[in-house]
Design a protein around this motif. Structure first.
Motif, short mmCIF file in Angstrom:
data_model
loop_
_atom_site.label_atom_id
_atom_site.label_comp_id
_atom_site.label_asym_id
_atom_site.label_seq_id
_atom_site.Cartn_x
_atom_site.Cartn_y
_atom_site.Cartn_z
N VAL A 48 1.64 6.97 5.94
CA VAL A 48 0.71 6.87 6.85
C VAL A 48 -0.99 7.10 6.37
O VAL A 48 -1.70 6.45 6.34
N ARG A 49 -0.95 8.32 5.55
CA ARG A 49 -2.27 8.84 4.89
C ARG A 49 -2.70 7.86 3.84
O ARG A 49 -3.83 7.43 3.94
N LEU A 50 -1.70 7.49 3.23
CA LEU A 50 -2.13 6.43 1.99
C LEU A 50 -2.59 5.33 2.66
O LEU A 50 -3.62 4.54 2.15
N CYS A 51 -2.06 4.66 3.60
CA CYS A 51 -2.28 3.37 4.05
C CYS A 51 -3.82 3.58 4.65
O CYS A 51 -4.50 2.79 4.75
N HIS A 52 -4.01 4.60 5.48
CA HIS A 52 -5.41 5.04 6.08
C HIS A 52 -6.49 4.97 4.94
O HIS A 52 -7.44 4.33 5.01
N LEU A 53 -6.01 5.62 3.88
CA LEU A 53 -6.76 5.73 2.65
C LEU A 53 -7.41 4.53 1.97
O LEU A 53 -8.39 4.07 1.79
N TYR A 54 -6.18 3.58 2.03
CA TYR A 54 -6.39 2.41 1.38
C TYR A 54 -6.97 1.36 2.16
O TYR A 54 -7.39 0.33 1.75
N GLY A 55 -6.89 1.43 3.66
CA GLY A 55 -7.33 0.44 4.45
C GLY A 55 -6.09 -0.72 4.52
O GLY A 55 -6.67 -1.49 4.80
N VAL A 56 -5.08 -0.18 4.41
CA VAL A 56 -4.00 -1.23 4.85
C VAL A 56 -3.01 -1.10 5.53
O VAL A 56 -2.50 -0.01 6.00
N PRO A 57 -2.50 -1.94 6.53
CA PRO A 57 -1.74 -1.58 7.49
C PRO A 57 -0.26 -1.29 6.97
O PRO A 57 0.13 -1.96 5.61
N ILE A 58 0.49 -0.58 7.64
CA ILE A 58 1.74 0.14 6.85
C ILE A 58 2.76 -0.99 6.59
O ILE A 58 3.42 -1.00 5.72
N ASP A 59 2.77 -2.09 7.53
CA ASP A 59 3.58 -3.24 7.52
C ASP A 59 3.31 -4.06 6.40
O ASP A 59 4.33 -4.86 6.04
N ASN A 60 2.28 -3.93 5.69
CA ASN A 60 1.80 -4.71 4.33
C ASN A 60 2.19 -3.96 3.26
O ASN A 60 2.22 -4.71 2.30
N ILE A 61 2.73 -2.80 3.29
CA ILE A 61 3.10 -2.14 2.08
C ILE A 61 4.42 -2.48 1.63
O ILE A 61 5.48 -2.30 2.39
N LEU A 62 4.67 -2.77 0.42
CA LEU A 62 6.06 -3.02 -0.36
C LEU A 62 6.49 -1.83 -0.89
O LEU A 62 5.82 -1.42 -1.89
N LEU A 63 7.39 -1.13 -0.56
CA LEU A 63 7.93 0.17 -1.01
C LEU A 63 9.01 -0.28 -2.14
O LEU A 63 9.78 -0.96 -1.82
N PRO A 64 9.05 0.43 -3.24
CA PRO A 64 10.23 0.30 -4.27
C PRO A 64 11.42 0.36 -4.03
O PRO A 64 11.50 1.28 -2.93
#
Length: 64
Positions: A48-64
């Motif tokens: 959540v902190r990373l997404c906030h820092l990057y300005g990207v919704p959490i649903d848009n992150i592809l985790l390995p």
């Protein structure tokens, strides 16, 4: 259709390097690198902190 990007791509798109992210979160650059490579599990709160820092919704992150 929503797109998915990796943590590394999100960081680069935010014009941050691993050292800057590490300093912001109070962790080592090695931790950031390991999260990006999927070598170390990422806590939900950190994601959540990373997404906030990057300005990207959490649903848009592809985790390995």
């Amino acid at each position: 259709m929503e797109y998915k990007i990796t943590l590394r791509a999100a960081r680069i798109n935010a014009n941050l390097n691993q050292a800057e992210v590490a300093a912001e979160l109070g962790v080592s650059t090695e931790s950031v690198a390991n999260w990006e490579r999927g070598k170390v599990p990422l806590k939900a709160t950190t994601l959540v902190r990373l997404c906030h820092l990057y300005g990207v919704p959490i649903d848009n992150i592809l985790l390995p």
